[in-house]
Design a protein around this motif. Structure first.
Motif, PDB file in Angstrom:
ATOM      1  N   ILE A  34       8.272 -32.493  29.653  1.00  0.00           N
ATOM      2  CA  ILE A  34       7.892 -33.510  28.682  1.00  0.00           C
ATOM      3  C   ILE A  34       7.326 -34.728  29.396  1.00  0.00           C
ATOM      4  CG2 ILE A  34       8.641 -34.999  26.789  1.00  0.00           C
ATOM      5  CD1 ILE A  34       8.751 -32.034  26.139  1.00  0.00           C
ATOM      6  N   GLY A  35       6.243 -35.250  28.864  1.00  0.00           N
ATOM      7  CA  GLY A  35       5.656 -36.460  29.399  1.00  0.00           C
ATOM      8  C   GLY A  35       5.608 -37.561  28.361  1.00  0.00           C
ATOM      9  N   TRP A  36       5.699 -38.786  28.838  1.00  0.00           N
ATOM     10  CA  TRP A  36       5.435 -39.969  28.019  1.00  0.00           C
ATOM     11  C   TRP A  36       4.148 -40.613  28.520  1.00  0.00           C
ATOM     12  CZ3 TRP A  36       7.736 -41.522  23.607  1.00  0.00           C
ATOM     13  CH2 TRP A  36       9.000 -41.022  23.308  1.00  0.00           C
ATOM     14  N   PHE A  37       3.266 -40.910  27.600  1.00  0.00           N
ATOM     15  CA  PHE A  37       2.008 -41.576  27.887  1.00  0.00           C
ATOM     16  C   PHE A  37       1.898 -42.813  27.010  1.00  0.00           C
ATOM     17  CE2 PHE A  37       1.582 -37.201  29.024  1.00  0.00           C
ATOM     18  CZ  PHE A  37       0.740 -37.161  30.126  1.00  0.00           C
ATOM     19  N   ARG A  38       1.039 -43.732  27.395  1.00  0.00           N
ATOM     20  CA  ARG A  38       0.823 -44.914  26.568  1.00  0.00           C
ATOM     21  C   ARG A  38      -0.637 -45.322  26.609  1.00  0.00           C
ATOM     22  NH1 ARG A  38       4.058 -49.540  30.136  1.00  0.00           N
ATOM     23  NH2 ARG A  38       2.524 -49.704  31.839  1.00  0.00           N
ATOM     24  N   GLN A  39      -1.057 -45.989  25.552  1.00  0.00           N
ATOM     25  CA  GLN A  39      -2.428 -46.461  25.465  1.00  0.00           C
ATOM     26  C   GLN A  39      -2.439 -47.860  24.859  1.00  0.00           C
ATOM     27  OE1 GLN A  39      -5.140 -43.841  23.430  1.00  0.00           O
ATOM     28  NE2 GLN A  39      -6.895 -44.766  24.442  1.00  0.00           N
ATOM     29  N   SER A  52      11.170 -32.662  34.074  1.00  0.00           N
ATOM     30  CA  SER A  52      11.096 -31.218  34.174  1.00  0.00           C
ATOM     31  C   SER A  52      11.959 -30.548  33.117  1.00  0.00           C
ATOM     32  CB  SER A  52      11.543 -30.766  35.569  1.00  0.00           C
ATOM     33  OG  SER A  52      12.912 -31.075  35.782  1.00  0.00           O
ATOM     34  N   ILE A  53      11.769 -29.234  32.970  1.00  0.00           N
ATOM     35  CA  ILE A  53      12.557 -28.462  32.012  1.00  0.00           C
ATOM     36  C   ILE A  53      14.046 -28.627  32.260  1.00  0.00           C
ATOM     37  CG2 ILE A  53      13.182 -26.122  31.299  1.00  0.00           C
ATOM     38  CD1 ILE A  53      10.256 -25.351  31.683  1.00  0.00           C
ATOM     39  N   ARG A  72      16.582 -36.110  28.939  1.00  0.00           N
ATOM     40  CA  ARG A  72      16.436 -35.125  27.874  1.00  0.00           C
ATOM     41  C   ARG A  72      17.776 -34.509  27.535  1.00  0.00           C
ATOM     42  NH1 ARG A  72      12.156 -30.952  29.688  1.00  0.00           N
ATOM     43  NH2 ARG A  72      12.759 -29.925  27.716  1.00  0.00           N
ATOM     44  N   ASP A  73      17.879 -34.065  26.297  1.00  0.00           N
ATOM     45  CA  ASP A  73      19.045 -33.360  25.803  1.00  0.00           C
ATOM     46  C   ASP A  73      18.520 -32.105  25.123  1.00  0.00           C
ATOM     47  OD1 ASP A  73      21.300 -32.360  24.554  1.00  0.00           O
ATOM     48  OD2 ASP A  73      22.041 -34.321  23.948  1.00  0.00           O
ATOM     49  N   ASN A  74      18.482 -31.008  25.857  1.00  0.00           N
ATOM     50  CA  ASN A  74      17.901 -29.783  25.318  1.00  0.00           C
ATOM     51  C   ASN A  74      18.686 -29.248  24.120  1.00  0.00           C
ATOM     52  OD1 ASN A  74      15.894 -29.911  27.219  1.00  0.00           O
ATOM     53  ND2 ASN A  74      16.654 -28.225  28.477  1.00  0.00           N
ATOM     54  N   THR A  78      15.544 -33.008  22.137  1.00  0.00           N
ATOM     55  CA  THR A  78      15.074 -34.382  22.117  1.00  0.00           C
ATOM     56  C   THR A  78      14.940 -34.931  23.535  1.00  0.00           C
ATOM     57  OG1 THR A  78      16.134 -34.770  19.971  1.00  0.00           O
ATOM     58  CG2 THR A  78      15.540 -36.708  21.258  1.00  0.00           C
ATOM     59  N   VAL A  79      13.935 -35.763  23.732  1.00  0.00           N
ATOM     60  CA  VAL A  79      13.695 -36.458  24.992  1.00  0.00           C
ATOM     61  C   VAL A  79      13.692 -37.954  24.713  1.00  0.00           C
ATOM     62  CG1 VAL A  79      12.089 -36.800  26.904  1.00  0.00           C
ATOM     63  CG2 VAL A  79      12.410 -34.523  25.932  1.00  0.00           C
TER      64      VAL A  79
END
Length: 131
Positions: A34-39, A52-53, A72-74, A78-79
Motif C-alpha cells: 500500500i502506498g500513500w501519495f499526495r497532490q 509492504s504486504i 497496516r492491520d490486515n 485497513t492501512v
C-alpha cells in the motif's frame, strides 16, 4: 466491487496531528503493498510512504521522515497514516493506493512509491494545515 476509501482528513493547525485511514472493500489487502501519495495545488502527485504486504518494511519521502508513520492491520483490511508535527507544506489531497505483488519473499517484503505500479486508487481526502 473493488474500492479503497480514505478518511480522517481535515483542517489542523501547524504542529497538529491527523490519522488517515484507508479501508479496502471487495478485495483483501493480503496480496497488496500500500502506498500513500499526495497532490498539492499546482504540483505533481508525489509519493509519501509505502508499506509492504507483511508490514515489516516501509519507506518514506524525505520531507515526512520522522513525522509520519504508516501501518497496516490486515485483519481489518485497513492501512493508516499517522501524521504528526504537521506543516503548511503538508497541505494536499492524500490518496491511498494498492499495488498487487507476487507472493515471493521479496514481493511480500518490499514496496515502492511508483505511481504506475499501483492497481487501485482511492478518491482522496483533503488535508489542510493552516493557522
Amino acid at each position: 466491487q473493488l474500492q479503497l476509501v480514505e478518511s480522517g482528513g481535515g483542517l489542523v493547525q501547524p504542529g497538529g496531528s491527523l490519522r488517515l485511514s484507508c479501508a479496502a472493500s471487495g478485495f483483501t489487502l493480503d496480496y497488496y503493498a500500500i502506498g500513500w501519495f499526495r497532490q498539492a495545488p499546482g504540483k505533481e502527485r508525489e509519493g509519501v510512504s509505502c508499506i509492504s504486504i507483511t508490514g515489516d518494511n516501509t519507506a518514506y519521502a524525505e520531507s515526512v521522515k520522522g513525522r509520519f508513520t504508516i501501518s497496516r492491520d490486515n485483519a481489518k483490511n485497513t492501512v493508516y497514516l499517522q501524521m504528526n508535527s504537521l506543516e503548511p507544506e503538508d497541505t494536499a489531497i492524500y490518496y491511498c493506493a494498492a499495488d498487487r505483488r507476487i507472493t515471493t519473499y521479496r514481493g511480500r517484503n518490499t514496496c515502492a512509491m511508483i505511481r504506475g505500479e499501483y492497481d487501485y486508487w482511492g478518491q482522496g481526502t483533503q488535508v489542510t494545515v493552516s493557522s
